[in-house]
Design an enzyme around this catalytic site. Structure first.
Site, mmCIF file in Angstrom:
data_model
loop_
_atom_site.group_PDB
_atom_site.id
_atom_site.type_symbol
_atom_site.label_atom_id
_atom_site.label_comp_id
_atom_site.label_asym_id
_atom_site.label_seq_id
_atom_site.Cartn_x
_atom_site.Cartn_y
_atom_site.Cartn_z
ATOM 1 N N SER A 22 135.731 6.814 14.523
ATOM 2 C CA SER A 22 134.571 7.118 13.686
ATOM 3 C C SER A 22 133.691 8.226 14.254
ATOM 4 O O SER A 22 133.235 9.095 13.494
ATOM 5 C CB SER A 22 133.748 5.847 13.446
ATOM 6 O OG SER A 22 134.445 4.945 12.624
ATOM 7 N N THR A 65 131.812 -2.727 12.980
ATOM 8 C CA THR A 65 133.229 -3.064 13.031
ATOM 9 C C THR A 65 133.422 -4.414 13.702
ATOM 10 O O THR A 65 132.455 -5.131 13.977
ATOM 11 C CB THR A 65 134.027 -1.937 13.727
ATOM 12 O OG1 THR A 65 135.420 -2.173 13.582
ATOM 13 C CG2 THR A 65 133.674 -1.822 15.204
ATOM 14 N N LYS A 69 131.045 -8.006 11.353
ATOM 15 C CA LYS A 69 130.722 -7.708 9.957
ATOM 16 C C LYS A 69 130.052 -8.871 9.229
ATOM 17 O O LYS A 69 129.125 -8.668 8.437
ATOM 18 C CB LYS A 69 131.981 -7.262 9.210
ATOM 19 C CG LYS A 69 132.529 -5.926 9.720
ATOM 20 C CD LYS A 69 133.766 -5.494 8.975
ATOM 21 C CE LYS A 69 134.291 -4.173 9.535
ATOM 22 N NZ LYS A 69 135.455 -3.670 8.795
ATOM 23 N N ASN A 90 129.630 -3.624 6.499
ATOM 24 C CA ASN A 90 130.169 -2.703 7.505
ATOM 25 C C ASN A 90 129.259 -1.499 7.686
ATOM 26 O O ASN A 90 129.569 -0.596 8.447
ATOM 27 C CB ASN A 90 131.579 -2.231 7.118
ATOM 28 C CG ASN A 90 131.556 -1.219 5.988
ATOM 29 O OD1 ASN A 90 130.815 -1.390 5.007
ATOM 30 N ND2 ASN A 90 132.346 -0.164 6.097
ATOM 31 N N GLY A 131 135.918 -10.243 8.112
ATOM 32 C CA GLY A 131 135.088 -9.376 7.294
ATOM 33 C C GLY A 131 135.867 -8.338 6.516
ATOM 34 O O GLY A 131 135.585 -8.087 5.337
ATOM 35 N N ALA A 132 136.870 -7.722 7.138
ATOM 36 C CA ALA A 132 137.676 -6.721 6.432
ATOM 37 C C ALA A 132 138.460 -7.363 5.297
ATOM 38 O O ALA A 132 138.561 -6.808 4.199
ATOM 39 C CB ALA A 132 138.621 -6.017 7.402
ATOM 40 N N THR A 217 145.005 -1.885 8.134
ATOM 41 C CA THR A 217 143.612 -1.506 8.374
ATOM 42 C C THR A 217 143.405 -1.010 9.801
ATOM 43 O O THR A 217 142.436 -0.305 10.075
ATOM 44 C CB THR A 217 142.656 -2.672 8.086
ATOM 45 O OG1 THR A 217 143.016 -3.804 8.885
ATOM 46 C CG2 THR A 217 142.710 -3.062 6.613
#
Length: 286
Positions: A22, A65, A69, A90, A131-132, A217
């Protein structure tokens, strides 16, 4: 007269976070748009205290991340309707004395998948229940897919399935020789395969089929064992970097309150990621 440059601060927070692309991606975006901002990677172990510290230091926005989350959702002072439905955030933005939360993971996932397949009416399997997985389940349901959750922890998997009115199957069932249910789309939403973690097999190679669309992911390494197995079976694979970029674009649009152009911004984000991963691959080949 010399004047200090006013730079806004952003960061990705999590644990682990050293693997995150990121900062490379977001700083490339800021440079391409001439936005005076800096984006960092910060390990966060005690999220309530860490958010207070980051607020004192003047951070404007945060990407959240693993594994924070769902906790970030509970700690945010306000969240938007999508995040409230998902139960995870997020993305955080500082407004006055409050942290505002939203979720862009579902946008990133659905956009990455729509580039290779339609989702409406498709049988979709999501591996994981964190969370994802919550965000991807929300996005897939919103697109009209029929979603099934598979997770090692049955209790947590069933809870997620109930939240989104999905089917649930224990992850172990997928390795049984007589499991014959077909899925059009499979999304891997656990941390398995993440660079630096202990290698773990989620499903056997025989699970994958030609014609499947399989998305990861995890994005570092670019090709996880999960994606490699899917590719060998003839599946269409979607790298985790695709979701990373598109959820990042949505974060930037929210933080900056402006559209993010494909050129030069999104192109710069993709190029920055490509350069880092290419260097890593070349180093491994040597």
């Amino acid at each position: 007269m010399i004047k200090p440059v006013q730079t806004e601060l952003y960061a990705v927070i999590g644990n682990p976070v050293a693997h995150s692309l990121s900062p490379v991606m977001m700083n490339a975006a800021f440079r391409s748009m001439n936005v005076p901002a800096t984006y960092l990677a910060l390990q966060a172990d005690e999220l309530p205290e860490d958010l207070e510290t980051l607020a004192r230091f003047g951070f404007r926005g945060l990407s959240v991340t693993l594994p924070h989350k769902e906790l970030a959702y509970r700690l945010a002072d306000h969240v938007d309707d999508m995040a409230r439905t998902i139960g995870a955030v997020n993305t955080l933005m500082r407004e006055g004395s409050a942290w505002i939360g939203c979720n862009t993971d579902w946008l990133g996932a659905t956009k990455a998948l729509r580039r290779v397949t339609e989702l409406e009416g498709r049988e979709a399997l999501i591996l994981g229940a964190g969370g994802a997985a919550r965000a991807v389940a929300f996005g897939m349901k919103r697109e009209g897919a029929r979603v099934t959750i598979a997770n090692r922890c049955v209790e947590k998997g069933k809870a997620l399935a109930k939240s989104f009115r999905c089917d649930f199957i224990p992850l172990a069932i997928l390795d049984r020789a007589r499991f014959d249910r077909h899925f059009d789309v499979v999304v891997q939403c656990t941390s398995v395969g993440l660079q630096g973690t202990i290698p773990t097999v989620l499903v056997s190679d025989s699970f994958f089929e030609p014609g499947m669309v399989v998305m990861e992911t995890v994005y570092r390494p670019l090709r996880t064992p999960f994606l490699n197995a899917a590719k060998r079976a003839g599946a269409t694979i979607v790298h985790g970097t695709d979701m990373l970029v598109y959820q990042g674009v949505a974060q930037l649009e929210w933080w900056l309150s402006r559209p993010i152009p494909e050129f030069p911004c999104v192109a710069a984000m993709k190029q920055a990621i490509h350069e880092v991963l290419s260097k890593e691959k070349n180093a491994q080949d040597d």
